[in-house]
Design a protein around this motif. Structure first.
Motif, mmCIF file in Angstrom:
data_model
loop_
_atom_site.group_PDB
_atom_site.id
_atom_site.type_symbol
_atom_site.label_atom_id
_atom_site.label_comp_id
_atom_site.label_asym_id
_atom_site.label_seq_id
_atom_site.Cartn_x
_atom_site.Cartn_y
_atom_site.Cartn_z
ATOM 1 N N ARG A 27 0.827 -1.210 0.000
ATOM 2 C CA ARG A 27 0.000 0.000 0.000
ATOM 3 C C ARG A 27 0.860 1.258 0.000
ATOM 4 N N THR A 28 2.117 1.106 0.357
ATOM 5 C CA THR A 28 3.020 2.260 0.374
ATOM 6 C C THR A 28 3.831 2.352 -0.917
ATOM 7 N N SER A 29 3.366 1.648 -1.984
ATOM 8 C CA SER A 29 4.125 1.628 -3.239
ATOM 9 C C SER A 29 4.186 2.996 -3.909
ATOM 10 N N GLY A 30 3.274 3.866 -3.587
ATOM 11 C CA GLY A 30 3.272 5.184 -4.209
ATOM 12 C C GLY A 30 1.858 5.688 -4.375
ATOM 13 N N LEU A 31 1.749 6.976 -4.589
ATOM 14 C CA LEU A 31 0.442 7.609 -4.691
ATOM 15 C C LEU A 31 -0.349 7.070 -5.875
ATOM 16 N N ARG A 32 0.312 6.930 -7.038
ATOM 17 C CA ARG A 32 -0.417 6.448 -8.198
ATOM 18 C C ARG A 32 -0.928 5.026 -7.974
ATOM 19 N N ALA A 33 -0.077 4.168 -7.403
ATOM 20 C CA ALA A 33 -0.496 2.794 -7.127
ATOM 21 C C ALA A 33 -1.657 2.776 -6.143
ATOM 22 N N PHE A 34 -1.581 3.661 -5.120
ATOM 23 C CA PHE A 34 -2.672 3.759 -4.153
ATOM 24 C C PHE A 34 -3.974 4.154 -4.861
ATOM 25 N N GLY A 35 -3.871 5.134 -5.769
ATOM 26 C CA GLY A 35 -5.051 5.573 -6.506
ATOM 27 C C GLY A 35 -5.648 4.455 -7.343
ATOM 28 N N HIS A 36 -4.782 3.684 -8.013
ATOM 29 C CA HIS A 36 -5.279 2.592 -8.845
ATOM 30 C C HIS A 36 -5.960 1.529 -7.991
ATOM 31 N N ARG A 37 -5.354 1.233 -6.838
ATOM 32 C CA ARG A 37 -5.929 0.196 -5.977
ATOM 33 C C ARG A 37 -7.263 0.659 -5.397
ATOM 34 N N SER A 38 -7.329 1.934 -5.037
ATOM 35 C CA SER A 38 -8.576 2.435 -4.458
ATOM 36 C C SER A 38 -9.706 2.417 -5.484
ATOM 37 N N ARG A 39 -9.359 2.662 -6.741
ATOM 38 C CA ARG A 39 -10.395 2.636 -7.777
ATOM 39 C C ARG A 39 -10.848 1.208 -8.067
ATOM 40 N N MET A 40 -9.970 0.237 -7.886
ATOM 41 C CA MET A 40 -10.409 -1.150 -7.988
ATOM 42 C C MET A 40 -11.411 -1.468 -6.881
ATOM 43 N N ARG A 41 -11.186 -0.917 -5.691
ATOM 44 C CA ARG A 41 -12.157 -1.103 -4.611
ATOM 45 C C ARG A 41 -13.478 -0.434 -4.980
ATOM 46 N N GLN A 42 -13.380 0.734 -5.654
ATOM 47 C CA GLN A 42 -14.589 1.406 -6.120
ATOM 48 C C GLN A 42 -15.375 0.512 -7.071
ATOM 49 N N LEU A 43 -14.665 -0.293 -7.852
ATOM 50 C CA LEU A 43 -15.310 -1.239 -8.763
ATOM 51 C C LEU A 43 -15.864 -2.455 -8.042
ATOM 52 N N GLY A 44 -15.619 -2.538 -6.735
ATOM 53 C CA GLY A 44 -16.121 -3.668 -5.964
ATOM 54 C C GLY A 44 -15.188 -4.861 -5.949
ATOM 55 N N VAL A 45 -13.907 -4.655 -6.284
ATOM 56 C CA VAL A 45 -12.943 -5.737 -6.399
ATOM 57 C C VAL A 45 -12.021 -5.727 -5.178
ATOM 58 N N GLU A 46 -11.945 -6.858 -4.482
ATOM 59 C CA GLU A 46 -11.065 -6.986 -3.326
ATOM 60 C C GLU A 46 -9.620 -7.224 -3.779
ATOM 61 N N PRO A 47 -8.623 -6.883 -2.928
ATOM 62 C CA PRO A 47 -7.212 -7.056 -3.323
ATOM 63 C C PRO A 47 -6.879 -8.480 -3.719
ATOM 64 N N GLU A 48 -7.374 -9.454 -2.963
ATOM 65 C CA GLU A 48 -7.007 -10.840 -3.253
ATOM 66 C C GLU A 48 -7.604 -11.343 -4.570
ATOM 67 N N GLU A 49 -8.562 -10.615 -5.116
ATOM 68 C CA GLU A 49 -9.140 -11.032 -6.390
ATOM 69 C C GLU A 49 -8.228 -10.735 -7.573
ATOM 70 N N HIS A 50 -7.377 -9.701 -7.458
ATOM 71 C CA HIS A 50 -6.614 -9.312 -8.648
ATOM 72 C C HIS A 50 -5.131 -9.101 -8.403
ATOM 73 N N LEU A 51 -4.706 -8.746 -7.200
ATOM 74 C CA LEU A 51 -3.294 -8.442 -6.981
ATOM 75 C C LEU A 51 -2.441 -9.695 -7.146
ATOM 76 N N GLY A 52 -1.369 -9.554 -7.900
ATOM 77 C CA GLY A 52 -0.465 -10.673 -8.139
ATOM 78 C C GLY A 52 -0.968 -11.670 -9.162
ATOM 79 N N LYS A 53 -2.094 -11.376 -9.802
ATOM 80 C CA LYS A 53 -2.655 -12.263 -10.822
ATOM 81 C C LYS A 53 -2.600 -11.577 -12.191
ATOM 82 N N PRO A 54 -2.463 -12.344 -13.279
ATOM 83 C CA PRO A 54 -2.518 -11.734 -14.613
ATOM 84 C C PRO A 54 -3.868 -11.077 -14.868
#
Length: 588
Positions: A27-54
């Motif tokens: 989560r401390t990877s950077g502001l842009r990464a934080f923004g991208h991850r937060s928008r995935m949450r906005q889409l209803g997607v949990e971290p374990e659903e997509h992080l580290g996966k193609p």
């Protein structure tokens, strides 16, 4: 549920994924990464659903005005299922649909637009791999051109042919039988009742044309190139095997991402030679020449008209499919489909390169050399081939210095060596208005010439190449004449039609110099297309020729006119075809 696709020992690590640059690892990877991850949450997607996966982009050409693709929303769900089963994360994204049925002046004008959209979408979003979904004529080359330029792992899911048509108890094929019945209607042999029945029965399911038109030709070429799973191109759109193939395609793209299998490893010189051989063995559409040359250019392969002609001379015509043959794509599938035809073609010395890499694990030849044939009349052997040579010839001469093409297996043999007087039409509207004018004195020996129908002149090189025969000749039973143009012809069409004359008349090619009554010689065996005039006379006419006004002053049309290349060069945009940097987006 099947287990996730195992990663090979030398597979990428999650931090090697392209999407990692968008989402990071912490989560401390950077502001842009934080923004991208937060928008995935906005889409209803949990971290374990997509992080580290193609992250797999599913590019879908579905629309409510493309009957060829009306089932692709459903197929996208099956692709997603396959991606999830293999441990990836699917994201469906819409792209231009290019409906051959409704798009004017022609979808060919927008092929490069879809190619550009595909490339830039894959480049600008966090896609690790892509499933390309199309099938209608121009979507196949466009999607593959864009994927080749983007060069991330990609695989093609073809829409599949529709079911065979039905007209009063007889099987009919889209396009091909329309032209035949329409000529009969113009000759007064059929009426409104027959046409009404044909209208309701000739296209009766989702899927693209079930003849060996441009759609089936290009999806078969995609399979021969190795950009699909084996057997993909032949499956009817509504067959349950198509559902299963969609899921399998989703599973396979995840493995391709971990393997780092990109289009540049698949789209080699050998792959394009095999695609050309496949098209010719199928009796495929002349449009394939333009599309494969453009696709090869995107892959850095120099494919020319001369390559088509050379391969045509050594590859037999094996597929008995309309418009040149008897059967339809559904029959072809039940006879064994493209793998069976490729297996037969592989027995011709030097016809195929069996050891090359494809999207499927294992070499190209692995899935075809033992493929069974279930109907020997549909898929022939080299010994029982419909013709000893492929069905397309490349012509040259003073009327086509950069080449022209003819699908001679779809023409009446008596016309393959012919000299006749020209009857000239300056554009398609002129043709429509005057073709039945008795004052033109058109006879079966006349040579109908249409100009200003090429890439710039059409605009977009429409499928005007099957010029209509005058009604009064149709009534006398004439069904074929020599016809010459700088246009294209539908892959479902037929006849002694010389196409793709280059350079086109709109830019001052020799076709612009033809006058009524000039004698023109067509000699397919000699590969000749000539205007029987002296160089002096042609030079005088050239001095008098004046270029027409540009078709467009603004918008995409102006961009198209400025950058489109000629038919023998693939009709790509010069700035898209050339090699050079197109940098990845800044990750910060």
């Amino acid at each position: 549920m099947p287990p996730k696709t195992p990663r090979p020992p030398n597979a990428k690590k999650p931090e090697d994924l392209r999407s990692y640059r968008w989402f990071g690892g912490e989560r401390t990877s950077g502001l842009r990464a934080f923004g991208h991850r937060s928008r995935m949450r906005q889409l209803g997607v949990e971290p374990e659903e997509h992080l580290g996966k193609p992250l797999i982009a599913i590019l879908n050409t579905w629309s409510e005005l493309n009957p060829c693709h009306m089932h692709l929303r459903q197929r996208a769900e099956q692709v997603k299922r396959g991606v999830l089963e293999a441990g990836g994360f699917p994201v469906e994204m819409p792209v231009a649909t290019l409906s051959e049925t409704f798009c004017k002046p022609t979808p060919m004008m927008y092929r490069n637009l879809l190619a550009m959209e595909t490339e830039e979408l894959l480049r600008s979003y966090p896609a690790d791999g892509a499933v390309l979904m199309g099938g209608c004529d121009k979507t196949t080359p466009a999607l593959l051109m864009g994927a080749a330029s983007a060069n991330i792992p990609a695989i093609y899911l073809t829409a599949g042919p529709m079911l065979r048509g039905n007209f009063r108890g007889q099987a009919v094929g889209s396009g091909t039988d329309v032209w035949k019945f329409w000529d009969d209607a113009r000759a007064g042999l059929v009426g409104d009742c027959e046409l009404a029945d044909l209208e309701c029965g000739i296209a009766r399911s989702p899927g693209h044309c079930m003849t060996m038109g441009t759609a089936s030709t290009m999806t078969s070429a995609a399979e021969a190139l190795g950009m699909t799973l084996p057997g993909m191109a032949s499956i009817p759109a509504v067959d349950s095997a198509h559902y299963r193939m969609a899921a399998a395609t989703g599973r396979r793209i995840v493995a391709m991402v971990w393997e780092g299998l990109t289009p540049d490893q698949i789209l080699t010189r050998e792959a394009f030679e095999d695609a050309v051989a496949t098209v010719l063995a199928l009796g495929g559409s002349t449009n394939a020449l333009i599309h494969l040359i453009a696709m090869a250019g995107r892959a850095g392969v120099n494919l020319t008209l001369d390559d088509f002609d050379a391969i045509s001379r050594r590859v037999p015509w094996l597929a008995n499919i309309r418009p040149s043959g008897k059967y339809l794509m559904e029959d072809f599938y039940y006879a064994g489909g493209l793998p069976a035809l490729l297996g037969r073609l592989a027995t011709v010395p030097g016809a195929l390169h069996l050891d090359r890499i494809t999207a499927n694990p294992g070499p190209f030849g692995e899935k075809i050399v033992q493929a069974p044939v279930y109907n020997e009349d549909v898929i022939r052997t080299p010994e029982t081939a419909l013709a000893a040579e492929g069905g397309v010839a490349v012509l040259r001469g003073n009327l086509a210095p950069d080449g022209a093409v003819i699908k001679h297996i779809a023409a009446e043999p008596r016309l393959l060596k012919h000299t006749g007087p020209a009857v000239v039409f300056d554009d398609y509207h002129d043709l429509q208005q005057r073709i039945n004018d008795p004052a033109l004195n058109i006879t079966p020996d006349s040579v109908l010439v249409l100009r200003n129908a090429g890439p710039k002149g059409g605009p977009g090189m429409p499928e005007y190449g099957m010029l209509p025969i005058p009604d009064y000749l149709l009534a006398r039973g004439v069904r074929d004449m020599v016809r010459i143009s700088d246009a294209r012809m539908s892959g479902t069409s037929y006849g002694a039609c010389v196409l793709h004359v280059a350079p086109e008349s709109f830019v001052g090619g020799p076709l612009a110099l033809v006058q009524a009554g000039d004698l023109i010689t067509l000699d397919v065996a000699a590969r000749e297309l000539s205007l029987n005039l002296s160089e002096r006379t042609m030079a005088q006419r050239r001095e008098q020729w004046r270029p027409p006004e540009p078709r467009f002053e603004r918008g995409y049309g102006a961009l198209y006119a400025e950058h489109i290349t000629q038919a023998n060069e693939g009709c790509d945009f010069g700035f898209l075809a050339r090699r050079g940097r197109n940098p990845e987006p800044d990750p910060t």
